[in-house]
Write a protein that holds these residues in place. Structure first.
Motif, PDB file in Angstrom:
ATOM      1  N   ILE A  98       0.853  -1.176   0.000  1.00 31.24           N
ATOM      2  CA  ILE A  98       0.000   0.000   0.000  1.00 31.24           C
ATOM      3  C   ILE A  98       0.892   1.230   0.000  1.00 31.24           C
ATOM      4  N   TYR A  99       0.609   2.140  -0.933  1.00 26.97           N
ATOM      5  CA  TYR A  99       1.445   3.317  -1.137  1.00 26.97           C
ATOM      6  C   TYR A  99       0.757   4.563  -0.586  1.00 26.97           C
ATOM      7  N   GLY A 100       1.580   5.479  -0.061  1.00 26.91           N
ATOM      8  CA  GLY A 100       1.052   6.756   0.397  1.00 26.91           C
ATOM      9  C   GLY A 100       1.955   7.377   1.438  1.00 26.91           C
ATOM     10  N   ARG A 101       1.868   8.702   1.564  1.00 28.13           N
ATOM     11  CA  ARG A 101       2.676   9.383   2.565  1.00 28.13           C
ATOM     12  C   ARG A 101       2.193   8.966   3.962  1.00 28.13           C
ATOM     13  N   GLY A 102       3.103   8.374   4.707  1.00 29.27           N
ATOM     14  CA  GLY A 102       2.786   7.885   6.040  1.00 29.27           C
ATOM     15  C   GLY A 102       2.494   6.398   6.096  1.00 29.27           C
ATOM     16  N   ALA A 103       2.552   5.701   4.979  1.00 25.51           N
ATOM     17  CA  ALA A 103       2.245   4.271   4.984  1.00 25.51           C
ATOM     18  C   ALA A 103       3.131   3.525   5.975  1.00 25.51           C
ATOM     19  N   SER A 104       4.428   3.787   5.900  1.00 21.06           N
ATOM     20  CA  SER A 104       5.367   3.156   6.817  1.00 21.06           C
ATOM     21  C   SER A 104       5.586   3.998   8.067  1.00 21.06           C
ATOM     22  N   ASP A 105       5.528   5.305   7.915  1.00 23.04           N
ATOM     23  CA  ASP A 105       5.850   6.226   9.022  1.00 23.04           C
ATOM     24  C   ASP A 105       4.686   7.184   9.270  1.00 23.04           C
ATOM     25  N   MET A 106       3.655   6.829  10.046  1.00 22.41           N
ATOM     26  CA  MET A 106       3.394   5.501  10.529  1.00 22.41           C
ATOM     27  C   MET A 106       1.897   5.246  10.650  1.00 22.41           C
TER      28      MET A 106
END
Length: 397
Positions: A98-106
């Motif tokens: 899943i892509y997007g600003r904040g996907a991993s962080d967090m």
């Protein structure tokens, strides 16, 4: 906790919703409101937004136990100027990511936390203690500051930081200090530099001297770091002027036990040696100050100094957390963060037993086309479910 296909879809939809709400630092209100509403829909006993703008929810078990806080931050960095392959605020799913600003962080971790504790709410008759989830503000620019206020209100017995750990159990992190270095000269017309003292040239001398400082190292956390991040002269632009002042900023990554006085003291000692060798040299170092307002208008002041922390492997929280990962069918692997987290507040300042656990990798944070693997998202929800229940039971003490 077994995630069925319908529950996986529910979690994925929740993650996509969070990703669709921009929440750059200082603009977290819409996401805070959304998280609060989701908490109440999932059966949390209570959810509220505090004076700083952080959102907090609680599920209370029917049996006595301990207070556990799962913390994730609401804010993200901006999308940047690079062109994204997938829109940064749509939560596009492609080939298991899943892509997007904040996907991993967090936002992925935050969605997994909220969803997992919502599942515990459905079994509160067998649940011990109280489980809190916080979505804090301004973490990207001031690690731990907003969480500190949540800690004062909740007073948890244990904290789980949800930053990316590749589903490993992180038991420490380096801290961070922002250090300002200033050198002072004497302004003059650049056609007659001999009557002035060039502050930039003095800064070059200082930077060279500081590059030879011996910094400590930790077996788990690695080396302390001192990296030059920016430099500017005054006046700027210097139109035909020998600069009378120069300022540089260093990012100093800290190890456990380092204090503001010690960190600045080492630099000051190096500057004093330069002054002794050159009567025209003048400089000083100090830690920068936080001075910002959250979206609620709450004003924050204080040193930009977030301490390092490290948990002993024999601590009951670490033992309980490892047991929780086993119950979630996850490898009980111990590691540590290389970057700074809100744990600087919970463990570094307040001394509350803290561990880190989250989906994704540190290297996925802040990048263009930031993403999170769906399997990491799903497995983290199971991890949070068992971490919350196990630590609240406190049976490893």
């Amino acid at each position: 906790m077994e995630l069925t296909e319908p529950s996986r879809k529910e979690l994925l939809d929740l993650c996509r919703m969070f990703l669709s709400i921009p929440s750059v630092t200082g603009e977290e209100k819409a996401l805070a409101d959304a998280v609060k509403n989701v908490m109440l829909q999932l059966g949390f006993d209570r959810a509220w937004i505090d004076e700083r703008g952080s959102v907090v929810g609680v599920v209370k078990g029917a049996l006595p136990g301990r207070k556990v806080l799962l913390d994730g931050h609401l804010d993200t960095v901006g999308p940047g100027e690079d062109r994204w392959k997938y829109p940064p605020f749509q939560g596009t799913v492609v080939e298991g990511k899943i892509y997007g600003r904040g996907a991993s962080d967090m936002k992925g971790a935050l969605a997994a936390m909220v969803y997992a504790v919502g599942q515990l709410a459905g079994h509160r008759e067998n649940l011990k203690g109280e489980i809190y989830v916080s979505g804090t503000v301004h973490e990207e620019t001031a690690e731990g500051v907003a969480l500190g206020y949540v800690l004062q209100e909740v007073r948890p017995d244990a904290v789980v930081i949800g930053e990316a750990s590749e589903l490993k159990l992180n038991i420490g992190q380096r801290g961070r200090a922002e250090i300002v270095l200033e050198t002072y000269g004497k302004a003059a017309h650049s056609s007659h530099p001999e009557v002035g003292i060039n502050a930039v040239c003095k800064m070059v001398t200082a930077i060279e001297a500081l590059s030879h400082l011996e910094l400590p190292r930790d077996e788990l956390l690695g080396p302390a770091i001192m990296e030059l991040t920016d430099i500017i002269s005054f006046p700027y632009p210097g139109n035909s002027v020998v600069p009378g002042k120069c300022r540089a900023t260093y990012d100093r990554r800290l190890l456990v036990g380092e204090t503001p006085e010690e960190v600045v003291g080492v630099i000051t000692g190096a500057l004093q040696k330069l002054e002794a060798a050159d009567p025209a040299f003048r400089g000083r170092a100090f830690i920068a100050l936080n001075d910002f307002a959250t979206y609620t208008g709450f004003r924050v002041h204080g040193l930009r100094f977030a301490p390092a922390w490290k948990m002993p492997t024999e601590h009951w929280v670490v033992r309980g957390a490892l047991q929780a990962l086993r119950k979630a069918n996850l490898p009980p692997v111990i590691s540590a963060y290389s970057f700074c987290t809100n744990g600087s507040s919970s463990a570094g300042i307040y001394g509350i037993p803290t561990v880190g656990f989250g989906p994704g990798r540190e290297t996925e944070a802040h990048i263009t086309d930031e993403y999170l693997e769906l399997e990491q998202l799903y497995k983290s929800a199971a991890g949070y479910y068992y971490l919350a229940a196990e630590l609240a039971a406190g049976e490893g003490m």
